[in-house]
Design a protein around this motif. Sequence first.
Motif, PDB file in Angstrom:
ATOM      1  N   MET A   1       0.834  -1.195   0.000  1.00 30.10           N
ATOM      2  CA  MET A   1       0.000   0.000   0.000  1.00 30.10           C
ATOM      3  C   MET A   1       0.867   1.243   0.000  1.00 30.10           C
ATOM      4  SD  MET A   1      -3.017  -1.124   2.669  1.00 30.10           S
ATOM      5  CE  MET A   1      -4.034   0.308   2.288  1.00 30.10           C
ATOM      6  N   ALA A   2       0.280   2.362  -0.401  1.00 31.35           N
ATOM      7  CA  ALA A   2       1.015   3.609  -0.512  1.00 31.35           C
ATOM      8  C   ALA A   2       1.338   4.192   0.866  1.00 31.35           C
ATOM      9  CB  ALA A   2       0.201   4.608  -1.328  1.00 31.35           C
ATOM     10  N   PHE A   3       2.206   5.204   0.843  1.00 32.11           N
ATOM     11  CA  PHE A   3       2.632   5.900   2.065  1.00 32.11           C
ATOM     12  C   PHE A   3       1.531   6.888   2.457  1.00 32.11           C
ATOM     13  CE2 PHE A   3       5.466   9.212   4.071  1.00 32.11           C
ATOM     14  CZ  PHE A   3       5.856   8.442   5.155  1.00 32.11           C
ATOM     15  N   ILE A   4       0.408   6.348   2.934  1.00 30.54           N
ATOM     16  CA  ILE A   4      -0.788   7.136   3.233  1.00 30.54           C
ATOM     17  C   ILE A   4      -1.437   6.597   4.508  1.00 30.54           C
ATOM     18  CG2 ILE A   4      -3.101   7.803   2.451  1.00 30.54           C
ATOM     19  CD1 ILE A   4      -2.150   7.395  -0.417  1.00 30.54           C
ATOM     20  N   PHE A  11      -6.941   4.906  13.746  1.00 29.16           N
ATOM     21  CA  PHE A  11      -5.658   5.602  13.657  1.00 29.16           C
ATOM     22  C   PHE A  11      -4.498   4.714  14.104  1.00 29.16           C
ATOM     23  CE2 PHE A  11      -2.769   9.085  15.428  1.00 29.16           C
ATOM     24  CZ  PHE A  11      -2.177   9.324  14.197  1.00 29.16           C
ATOM     25  N   THR A  12      -4.688   3.989  15.218  1.00 32.49           N
ATOM     26  CA  THR A  12      -3.614   3.116  15.703  1.00 32.49           C
ATOM     27  C   THR A  12      -3.243   2.069  14.654  1.00 32.49           C
ATOM     28  OG1 THR A  12      -4.331   3.391  18.004  1.00 32.49           O
ATOM     29  CG2 THR A  12      -2.918   1.503  17.512  1.00 32.49           C
ATOM     30  N   GLU A  13      -4.257   1.473  14.067  1.00 33.57           N
ATOM     31  CA  GLU A  13      -4.036   0.445  13.043  1.00 33.57           C
ATOM     32  C   GLU A  13      -3.292   1.011  11.839  1.00 33.57           C
ATOM     33  OE1 GLU A  13      -7.073  -1.375   9.845  1.00 33.57           O
ATOM     34  OE2 GLU A  13      -7.533  -1.977  11.910  1.00 33.57           O
ATOM     35  N   GLU A  14      -3.686   2.190  11.391  1.00 37.64           N
ATOM     36  CA  GLU A  14      -3.053   2.823  10.238  1.00 37.64           C
ATOM     37  C   GLU A  14      -1.619   3.243  10.549  1.00 37.64           C
ATOM     38  OE1 GLU A  14      -4.330   3.808   6.721  1.00 37.64           O
ATOM     39  OE2 GLU A  14      -4.740   1.825   7.544  1.00 37.64           O
ATOM     40  N   PHE A  15      -1.418   3.786  11.733  1.00 37.97           N
ATOM     41  CA  PHE A  15      -0.071   4.208  12.122  1.00 37.97           C
ATOM     42  C   PHE A  15       0.873   3.013  12.134  1.00 37.97           C
ATOM     43  CE2 PHE A  15       3.314   4.987  15.116  1.00 37.97           C
ATOM     44  CZ  PHE A  15       3.732   6.264  14.781  1.00 37.97           C
ATOM     45  N   ARG A  16       0.440   1.936  12.788  1.00 32.82           N
ATOM     46  CA  ARG A  16       1.279   0.737  12.836  1.00 32.82           C
ATOM     47  C   ARG A  16       1.569   0.206  11.430  1.00 32.82           C
ATOM     48  NH1 ARG A  16      -2.010  -2.709  17.434  1.00 32.82           N
ATOM     49  NH2 ARG A  16      -1.249  -1.634  19.309  1.00 32.82           N
ATOM     50  N   ARG A  17       0.546   0.194  10.575  1.00 33.77           N
ATOM     51  CA  ARG A  17       0.714  -0.353   9.230  1.00 33.77           C
ATOM     52  C   ARG A  17       1.770   0.419   8.444  1.00 33.77           C
ATOM     53  NH1 ARG A  17      -0.575   1.364   4.551  1.00 33.77           N
ATOM     54  NH2 ARG A  17      -1.984   2.974   5.319  1.00 33.77           N
ATOM     55  N   TYR A 201       7.548  18.156   6.234  1.00 28.44           N
ATOM     56  CA  TYR A 201       6.303  18.690   5.670  1.00 28.44           C
ATOM     57  C   TYR A 201       5.922  17.924   4.402  1.00 28.44           C
ATOM     58  CZ  TYR A 201       2.922  22.286   4.246  1.00 28.44           C
ATOM     59  OH  TYR A 201       1.783  22.959   3.890  1.00 28.44           O
ATOM     60  N   TRP A 202       6.895  17.694   3.550  1.00 31.24           N
ATOM     61  CA  TRP A 202       6.677  16.955   2.305  1.00 31.24           C
ATOM     62  C   TRP A 202       6.151  15.549   2.589  1.00 31.24           C
ATOM     63  CZ3 TRP A 202      11.036  13.704   0.128  1.00 31.24           C
ATOM     64  CH2 TRP A 202      10.658  13.090  -1.080  1.00 31.24           C
ATOM     65  N   MET A 203       6.737  14.880   3.567  1.00 30.78           N
ATOM     66  CA  MET A 203       6.304  13.527   3.907  1.00 30.78           C
ATOM     67  C   MET A 203       4.921  13.532   4.558  1.00 30.78           C
ATOM     68  SD  MET A 203       9.899  11.886   5.245  1.00 30.78           S
ATOM     69  CE  MET A 203      11.395  12.076   4.257  1.00 30.78           C
ATOM     70  N   HIS A 204       4.657  14.510   5.398  1.00 28.82           N
ATOM     71  CA  HIS A 204       3.341  14.591   6.028  1.00 28.82           C
ATOM     72  C   HIS A 204       2.252  14.896   5.000  1.00 28.82           C
ATOM     73  CE1 HIS A 204       4.788  15.327  10.435  1.00 28.82           C
ATOM     74  NE2 HIS A 204       5.066  14.117   9.983  1.00 28.82           N
ATOM     75  N   LEU A 205       2.590  15.671   3.994  1.00 29.26           N
ATOM     76  CA  LEU A 205       1.622  15.926   2.918  1.00 29.26           C
ATOM     77  C   LEU A 205       1.267  14.632   2.191  1.00 29.26           C
ATOM     78  CD1 LEU A 205       3.142  19.229   1.502  1.00 29.26           C
ATOM     79  CD2 LEU A 205       0.881  19.021   2.539  1.00 29.26           C
ATOM     80  N   SER A 206       2.244  13.751   2.033  1.00 31.94           N
ATOM     81  CA  SER A 206       1.974  12.438   1.434  1.00 31.94           C
ATOM     82  C   SER A 206       1.105  11.596   2.347  1.00 31.94           C
ATOM     83  CB  SER A 206       3.283  11.701   1.158  1.00 31.94           C
ATOM     84  OG  SER A 206       4.008  12.288   0.111  1.00 31.94           O
ATOM     85  N   GLN A 209      -2.622  12.871   2.389  1.00 27.62           N
ATOM     86  CA  GLN A 209      -3.141  13.377   1.118  1.00 27.62           C
ATOM     87  C   GLN A 209      -4.626  13.116   0.923  1.00 27.62           C
ATOM     88  OE1 GLN A 209      -1.834  10.697  -2.424  1.00 27.62           O
ATOM     89  NE2 GLN A 209      -0.242  10.432  -0.875  1.00 27.62           N
ATOM     90  N   GLU A 210      -5.163  12.082   1.562  1.00 24.85           N
ATOM     91  CA  GLU A 210      -6.591  11.803   1.422  1.00 24.85           C
ATOM     92  C   GLU A 210      -7.459  12.851   2.112  1.00 24.85           C
ATOM     93  OE1 GLU A 210      -7.860   7.952   2.560  1.00 24.85           O
ATOM     94  OE2 GLU A 210      -7.057   6.984   0.767  1.00 24.85           O
ATOM     95  N   VAL A 211      -6.879  13.557   3.065  1.00 25.44           N
ATOM     96  CA  VAL A 211      -7.639  14.540   3.830  1.00 25.44           C
ATOM     97  C   VAL A 211      -8.069  15.712   2.963  1.00 25.44           C
ATOM     98  CG1 VAL A 211      -7.517  16.165   5.764  1.00 25.44           C
ATOM     99  CG2 VAL A 211      -6.525  13.888   5.988  1.00 25.44           C
TER     100      VAL A 211
END
Length: 303
Positions: A1-4, A11-17, A201-206, A209-211
Motif C-alpha cells: 500500500m502507498a505511504f498514506i 488511527f492506531t491500526e493505520e499508524f502501525r501499518r 512537511y513533504w512527507m506529512h503531505l503524502s 493526502q486523502e484529507v
Amino acid sequence: MAFIIHPSKPFTEEFRRVVRQQLNRAIDVLTDQPEGPHEAIHAARKRFKRIRAVYRLIETEARHVRRRENARIRDMARTLSAVRDATALIETIDYLSQHATTAEEQDALTFTASVLTERRERIAADETDLPQRIQDAVETCHAAVDATEHISLPDSPAKAAKTIAKAWAKQGKQAKEALAACLAEGDAEAFHDLRKCGQVYWMHLSLLQEVWPSAMLAKHADAKQLVDLLGHEHDLSVLTQVVNESPALFGDSDKLACLLGIIITRQQVLRSDALELAPLVFAEDPKQEASAIRLLWQNLAKR
C-alpha cells in the motif's frame, strides 16, 4: 500500500501499518541488496527518514514513544552512513559539473572527483565490518517492528484529528522559525534546519493526502522542489567542510580557489531560490492549516 494514512480506518491500526511497511521494505532491501550493499543502504535510509517523519505525527500524544523510536532509527542509520556519505560527495561534483561555465572550472571539478573517489575507496576498504553492521541494522528494524505492537493511540475521529493537528501546528511553527533564521542569519545550520522542516512537511503531505487531495497535491509539489534545492545546498555545505578539513588534497591554490568559487556561487543561487520558494511553501498560518486538517479528518473519518 502507498505511504498514506487513511482517516476512515482506526488511527492506531493505520499508524502501525505505515511504520511496519517502511521498516519491512528497509529489511528487504538490506537483506537482498539487489544493487549491492551501498545502494541498499541508500534505499534503506530513505525509509528511515519516512519512519521518523511518521513518528512526528504522534509526538504530542506519545512523546516518549516518538523519542525512543526516533533515537532507535536515527542511531541505527548513522552506523550505515560512511560510504554512502562519501558517495554523495562525488554525486555533488557531478551536480556542480552541470553548472560549470569554463574549462578551468571543469578541470577543477574533474580533479576533485578523482580525489573524492579515492577517498571513498579508502573509507570502503576500512569498512571491513559492514556486513555485520547491516545485519545489526536488520535486527534493529525487526525490533522496531515488534515495538509497534505496544503503541496505542486515540482512535476516535475527534481525538485522532486533534493528535494530528497538534503535531502539524508544531511542525509548521518550527518551519516558520527555521525560515526566519535563514532570512536573519543565513548560515549553513539555519538552511539545514529549514531543509529538515521541508522534508517532514513533504512527507506529512503524502501521509495525509486523502484529507485534502487537491491542496495536498499542489503543496506536495512545491515542498518537493524546496527539499531538492535545500538538499543540493546542504551537500555543498558538507563538501565545503570536507575541503576545509583537508585542503591539501584538493590541488594547488589555483584549483582550490576555483573549486571553492564554484561552490560558493552555486550555493548562493540555491539559497536565493530556496528563500523565494519557502515563503510560498510555508505561507499558511500553522494553526489555521492544522485546524482545517483537523476538521477535514473528522469529516472523512465519520463517513
